[in-house]
Design an enzyme around this catalytic site. Sequence first.
Site, mmCIF file in Angstrom:
data_model
loop_
_atom_site.group_PDB
_atom_site.id
_atom_site.type_symbol
_atom_site.label_atom_id
_atom_site.label_comp_id
_atom_site.label_asym_id
_atom_site.label_seq_id
_atom_site.Cartn_x
_atom_site.Cartn_y
_atom_site.Cartn_z
ATOM 1 N N HIS A 163 -5.574 -5.468 -4.293
ATOM 2 C CA HIS A 163 -5.267 -6.563 -3.372
ATOM 3 C C HIS A 163 -6.210 -6.634 -2.183
ATOM 4 O O HIS A 163 -5.928 -7.347 -1.220
ATOM 5 C CB HIS A 163 -3.814 -6.449 -2.888
ATOM 6 C CG HIS A 163 -2.823 -6.508 -4.001
ATOM 7 N ND1 HIS A 163 -1.507 -6.076 -3.864
ATOM 8 C CD2 HIS A 163 -2.940 -6.940 -5.281
ATOM 9 C CE1 HIS A 163 -0.872 -6.240 -5.015
ATOM 10 N NE2 HIS A 163 -1.716 -6.751 -5.872
ATOM 11 N N ILE A 281 11.467 7.018 -4.246
ATOM 12 C CA ILE A 281 12.720 7.404 -3.599
ATOM 13 C C ILE A 281 13.930 6.842 -4.323
ATOM 14 O O ILE A 281 15.062 7.217 -4.020
ATOM 15 C CB ILE A 281 12.743 6.971 -2.122
ATOM 16 C CG1 ILE A 281 12.580 5.449 -1.990
ATOM 17 C CG2 ILE A 281 11.673 7.707 -1.325
ATOM 18 C CD1 ILE A 281 12.762 4.940 -0.583
#
Length: 316
Positions: A163, A281
């Site tokens: 990106h 996570i």
Amino acid sequence: MRWLFNSYLGVRGVLRNHSLSLYIGTSVVVDNSIIKMSKRPSSDMAKFRQEFAKAKHIVVLTGAGVSAESGVPTFRGAGGFWRKWQAQDLATPEAFQENPSLVWEFYHYRREVMMSKEPNQAHIAIAECEKRLAQQNRRLVVITQNIDELHHRAGSKNVLELHGSLFKVRCMSCGTVENNRDSPICPALAGKGAPDKEATDARIPEKDLPRCKKSGCGGMLRPHVVWFGESLDSEVLYQTEQELSKCDLCLVVGTSSVVYPAAMFAPELAARGVTVAEFNIENTPATTRFGYHFQGPCGTHVPEALAPCPDELVNG
């Protein structure tokens, strides 16, 4: 056409058919038929380490989660606002055309914030592993969706930025791309870009916004990043395909696996029989497609996963 480009074009078509656009850097929910669920992945670090010790060409795919552990704001999800906007509101060609001053305030703020952040233990472990494996005639390459350059600052050399980068600018007139770490990027932006909702828009005249320094040009500069609705750089995609075609072990680190086209890379590898380990996570839509899932902070599990193995030199 090669598999990566075919898949990329196919995904764009699927998204259009579901009345969704190709968004870079935000969560895109895709029809469940795209993500096929399978058995629960392993969390056996010792077993993963055995595979790591034998791998010759490792690809590490990274996303916003790894940078978030360095305190980098994501500007998406609950509370992810700059003033009253999220990233998808300002990171578009249309927004820049309508209000370049506001968009440059947003990116100036992000650049200044990033200059105060440091690579975390996950970034450092990846960079150290790349250097170590190179001495064994093995390769590790990072393919990242992040634009913060923290992998470079940690010491990684083999980095593909899908990106773009906050610290590169592109002239909208002559097309020149240059590295730029000026602070502020132009005098008119000094002290501007405060993120709080009460901040007043600077409304900087276009002539005072960042301009091209190339002799005889002077065109307006824009951040050299991929904005929502824009296609990825074809050369970066080609290099990505080359790395993925040789990959024999993949780590997916801190990415939500919902941002295309990057979200399809690891599942494609897994379908090809390549071992894929996810570090996050939380679970993602692609978690059950992978061989391993290590839940928790990237800065805890990635250094353990990539630490030297006793038999590395023998296998190298």
